[in-house]
Design a protein around this motif. Structure first.
Motif, PDB file in Angstrom:
ATOM      1  N   SER A 132      46.899  24.837  73.061  1.00 23.53           N
ATOM      2  CA  SER A 132      47.367  24.043  74.202  1.00 23.53           C
ATOM      3  C   SER A 132      47.713  22.622  73.786  1.00 23.53           C
ATOM      4  N   ASN A 133      46.836  22.003  72.990  1.00 21.83           N
ATOM      5  CA  ASN A 133      47.117  20.656  72.501  1.00 21.83           C
ATOM      6  C   ASN A 133      48.367  20.630  71.620  1.00 21.83           C
ATOM      7  N   MET A 134      48.522  21.659  70.797  1.00 19.54           N
ATOM      8  CA  MET A 134      49.696  21.733  69.942  1.00 19.54           C
ATOM      9  C   MET A 134      50.971  21.737  70.780  1.00 19.54           C
ATOM     10  N   GLY A 135      50.987  22.555  71.826  1.00 19.32           N
ATOM     11  CA  GLY A 135      52.164  22.637  72.678  1.00 19.32           C
ATOM     12  C   GLY A 135      52.448  21.356  73.427  1.00 19.32           C
ATOM     13  N   MET A 136      51.382  20.691  73.919  1.00 18.03           N
ATOM     14  CA  MET A 136      51.588  19.481  74.715  1.00 18.03           C
ATOM     15  C   MET A 136      52.027  18.299  73.854  1.00 18.03           C
ATOM     16  N   ILE A 137      51.501  18.208  72.630  1.00 14.39           N
ATOM     17  CA  ILE A 137      51.950  17.129  71.752  1.00 14.39           C
ATOM     18  C   ILE A 137      53.400  17.364  71.334  1.00 14.39           C
ATOM     19  N   MET A 138      53.748  18.625  71.069  1.00 15.89           N
ATOM     20  CA  MET A 138      55.137  18.932  70.703  1.00 15.89           C
ATOM     21  C   MET A 138      56.106  18.649  71.847  1.00 15.89           C
ATOM     22  N   ALA A 139      55.597  18.651  73.083  1.00 16.76           N
ATOM     23  CA  ALA A 139      56.465  18.378  74.228  1.00 16.76           C
ATOM     24  C   ALA A 139      56.997  16.958  74.220  1.00 16.76           C
ATOM     25  N   LEU A 189      46.891  14.741  64.730  1.00 15.26           N
ATOM     26  CA  LEU A 189      47.734  13.907  63.877  1.00 15.26           C
ATOM     27  C   LEU A 189      48.772  14.743  63.145  1.00 15.26           C
ATOM     28  N   TRP A 190      48.371  15.944  62.679  1.00 12.93           N
ATOM     29  CA  TRP A 190      49.356  16.832  62.050  1.00 12.93           C
ATOM     30  C   TRP A 190      50.464  17.185  63.033  1.00 12.93           C
ATOM     31  N   MET A 191      50.092  17.382  64.308  1.00 17.39           N
ATOM     32  CA  MET A 191      51.097  17.751  65.308  1.00 17.39           C
ATOM     33  C   MET A 191      52.044  16.599  65.619  1.00 17.39           C
ATOM     34  N   PHE A 192      51.560  15.366  65.566  1.00 16.55           N
ATOM     35  CA  PHE A 192      52.462  14.225  65.722  1.00 16.55           C
ATOM     36  C   PHE A 192      53.530  14.255  64.627  1.00 16.55           C
ATOM     37  N   GLY A 193      53.093  14.541  63.395  1.00 18.55           N
ATOM     38  CA  GLY A 193      54.049  14.647  62.299  1.00 18.55           C
ATOM     39  C   GLY A 193      55.024  15.788  62.508  1.00 18.55           C
ATOM     40  N   ALA A 194      54.532  16.912  63.045  1.00 22.40           N
ATOM     41  CA  ALA A 194      55.401  18.055  63.311  1.00 22.40           C
ATOM     42  C   ALA A 194      56.443  17.725  64.382  1.00 22.40           C
ATOM     43  N   ALA A 195      56.020  17.015  65.432  1.00 22.02           N
ATOM     44  CA  ALA A 195      56.954  16.635  66.498  1.00 22.02           C
ATOM     45  C   ALA A 195      58.065  15.727  65.969  1.00 22.02           C
ATOM     46  N   LEU A 196      57.692  14.785  65.108  1.00 16.81           N
ATOM     47  CA  LEU A 196      58.687  13.889  64.509  1.00 16.81           C
ATOM     48  C   LEU A 196      59.642  14.666  63.605  1.00 16.81           C
ATOM     49  N   SER A 197      59.096  15.599  62.837  1.00 17.22           N
ATOM     50  CA  SER A 197      59.921  16.390  61.928  1.00 17.22           C
ATOM     51  C   SER A 197      60.905  17.268  62.703  1.00 17.22           C
ATOM     52  N   PHE A 198      60.437  17.900  63.790  1.00 19.42           N
ATOM     53  CA  PHE A 198      61.330  18.763  64.576  1.00 19.42           C
ATOM     54  C   PHE A 198      62.417  17.953  65.265  1.00 19.42           C
ATOM     55  N   LEU A 286      59.210  22.861  78.986  1.00 24.61           N
ATOM     56  CA  LEU A 286      58.439  23.961  79.548  1.00 24.61           C
ATOM     57  C   LEU A 286      57.418  24.519  78.559  1.00 24.61           C
ATOM     58  N   GLN A 287      57.525  24.125  77.300  1.00 25.05           N
ATOM     59  CA  GLN A 287      56.688  24.721  76.269  1.00 25.05           C
ATOM     60  C   GLN A 287      55.189  24.554  76.507  1.00 25.05           C
ATOM     61  N   PRO A 288      54.682  23.353  76.860  1.00 28.22           N
ATOM     62  CA  PRO A 288      53.230  23.243  77.038  1.00 28.22           C
ATOM     63  C   PRO A 288      52.696  24.139  78.146  1.00 28.22           C
ATOM     64  N   VAL A 289      53.492  24.379  79.178  1.00 25.90           N
ATOM     65  CA  VAL A 289      53.062  25.280  80.247  1.00 25.90           C
ATOM     66  C   VAL A 289      52.936  26.698  79.705  1.00 25.90           C
ATOM     67  N   CYS A 290      53.938  27.139  78.939  1.00 26.58           N
ATOM     68  CA  CYS A 290      53.910  28.481  78.353  1.00 26.58           C
ATOM     69  C   CYS A 290      52.755  28.625  77.373  1.00 26.58           C
ATOM     70  N   VAL A 291      52.556  27.611  76.527  1.00 30.46           N
ATOM     71  CA  VAL A 291      51.485  27.677  75.520  1.00 30.46           C
ATOM     72  C   VAL A 291      50.120  27.726  76.191  1.00 30.46           C
ATOM     73  N   ALA A 292      49.929  26.901  77.218  1.00 32.29           N
ATOM     74  CA  ALA A 292      48.637  26.893  77.915  1.00 32.29           C
ATOM     75  C   ALA A 292      48.345  28.254  78.537  1.00 32.29           C
ATOM     76  N   GLY A 293      49.357  28.866  79.142  1.00 30.22           N
ATOM     77  CA  GLY A 293      49.173  30.183  79.747  1.00 30.22           C
ATOM     78  C   GLY A 293      48.857  31.251  78.713  1.00 30.22           C
ATOM     79  N   LEU A 294      49.599  31.246  77.605  1.00 28.63           N
ATOM     80  CA  LEU A 294      49.355  32.226  76.548  1.00 28.63           C
ATOM     81  C   LEU A 294      48.007  31.984  75.872  1.00 28.63           C
ATOM     82  N   GLY A 295      47.641  30.697  75.691  1.00 27.87           N
ATOM     83  CA  GLY A 295      46.352  30.384  75.081  1.00 27.87           C
ATOM     84  C   GLY A 295      45.198  30.881  75.926  1.00 27.87           C
ATOM     85  N   LEU A 296      45.351  30.785  77.239  1.00 32.29           N
ATOM     86  CA  LEU A 296      44.306  31.270  78.147  1.00 32.29           C
ATOM     87  C   LEU A 296      44.206  32.794  78.097  1.00 32.29           C
TER      88      LEU A 296
END
Length: 324
Positions: A132-139, A189-198, A286-296
């Motif tokens: 969930s955190n991964m999806g929300m940071i990537m958002a 912190l790794w996800m912040f780097g991933a968001a910048l890279s994407f 929409l990604q964090p919503v999808c990730v949170a649902g799938l994570g649950l």
């Protein structure tokens, strides 16, 4: 008695294919507008496909975190992706081999940010943070896309700037567990780097040479990505050892290789080509919503009130930040 010009005006003959009502009102059909709307709809649909598939990728990445070392997972992801896309792209890539050589620097740069770095950082983040955190940071990555657009000469209005600040506040609140204490986990912190890279990869897509085919570009980036990762894969194999290929692990690797790489990257690249990175980024919200649902559903990860608040701030902020 003088004759007015009206008396000599010839009656208008309705043109074929146009209704009398349209003729009387002076309205004309605009097929170009219809075509543009159709293309925009296709672009949004492709961006939605990529977003939903990538949401599942975060869950699969988190599921492999305890069994497959990150570098090994990413290496096999791109080997599988290259094999999956080769039957459809090999002919075009071979026909455009001279063009690929001429633009090798650009292709390598896009590969570095979109294939090698981005996905390695995501898999590394999966070791210490939730899906969930991964999806929300990537958002928050569309906000970075907007900043790249500004550097490219596009003006950012007050509404877009406010949206970016709101999304940034939501991300900081999320990784601080509901406070602004800035207690980041390593995965965050790794996800912040991933968001910048994407975001960098998405900005680079706008500079792809028009004559370079999408499938040829896709296959080239997958092959180059695997080659870039090969030295790190060899080191990981010698230090950490291999992993047991169970049905569950094999299924997750196939998902991230075929669906999250071959299918999702093709859809995203096409969407950016049709509607641009900023508009495609709107769908990405929409990604964090999808990730949170799938994570649950798949991992049993609970989304509490604080996470829901952060999700609302991030979604609201990036939606404002990308509106024109």
């Amino acid at each position: 008695m003088p004759v007015t010009d009206r008396a000599h005006t010839a009656p208008r003959t309705p043109q074929p294919g146009r209704s009398e009502q349209s003729e009387q009102s002076g309205q004309h059909e605009r097929p170009g507008v219809t075509g543009a709307k159709g293309a925009a709809g296709l672009g949004v649909a492709l961006a939605l496909v990529a977003t939903v598939v990538w949401s599942g990728s975060f869950v699969a990445t988190r599921g492999m975190a305890d069994t497959v070392p990150p570098v090994q997972a990413v290496f096999w992801r791109w080997v599988i992706a290259a094999v999956a896309v080769a039957p459809f792209a090999a002919r075009q890539a071979w026909a455009q081999r001279a063009l690929l050589r001429a633009h090798l620097g650009y292709v390598c740069l896009a590969t570095l940010f979109g294939v090698t770095l981005y996905n390695t950082l995501v898999h590394q983040a999966g070791l210490t943070t939730s899906a969930s955190n991964m999806g929300m940071i990537m958002a928050a990555s569309p906000v970075v896309m907007a900043l790249y657009a500004r550097l490219g000469g596009e003006r950012l209005g007050a509404r877009r700037v406010f949206g970016m600040l709101l999304a940034a506040f939501g991300v900081l609140l999320l990784v601080g567990d509901g406070s602004l204490g800035f207690e980041f986990t390593a995965g965050d912190l790794w996800m912040f780097g991933a968001a910048l890279s994407f975001a960098t990869y998405s900005a680079l897509l706008k500079r792809r040479p028009a004559e370079l085919g999408g499938l040829a570009f896709l296959l080239a980036t997958f092959v180059l990505g695997a080659l870039m990762l090969a030295p790190a894969y060899a080191v990981s194999l010698s230090v950490q050892g291999g992993f047991a290929l169970t049905p569950a692990t094999g299924g997750m690797l196939l998902y991230v290789g075929v669906m999250s790489s071959a299918v999702a990257f093709f859809a995203w690249n096409k969407a950016v080509a049709v509607i641009g990175a900023a508009r495609a980024g709107v769908v990405y919200y929409l990604q964090p919503v999808c990730v949170a649902g799938l994570g649950l559903l798949l991992l049993g990860e609970r989304t509490g009130p604080a996470q829901l608040l952060c999700m609302a701030l991030i979604l609201g902020g990036v939606a404002l930040g990308a509106r024109r």
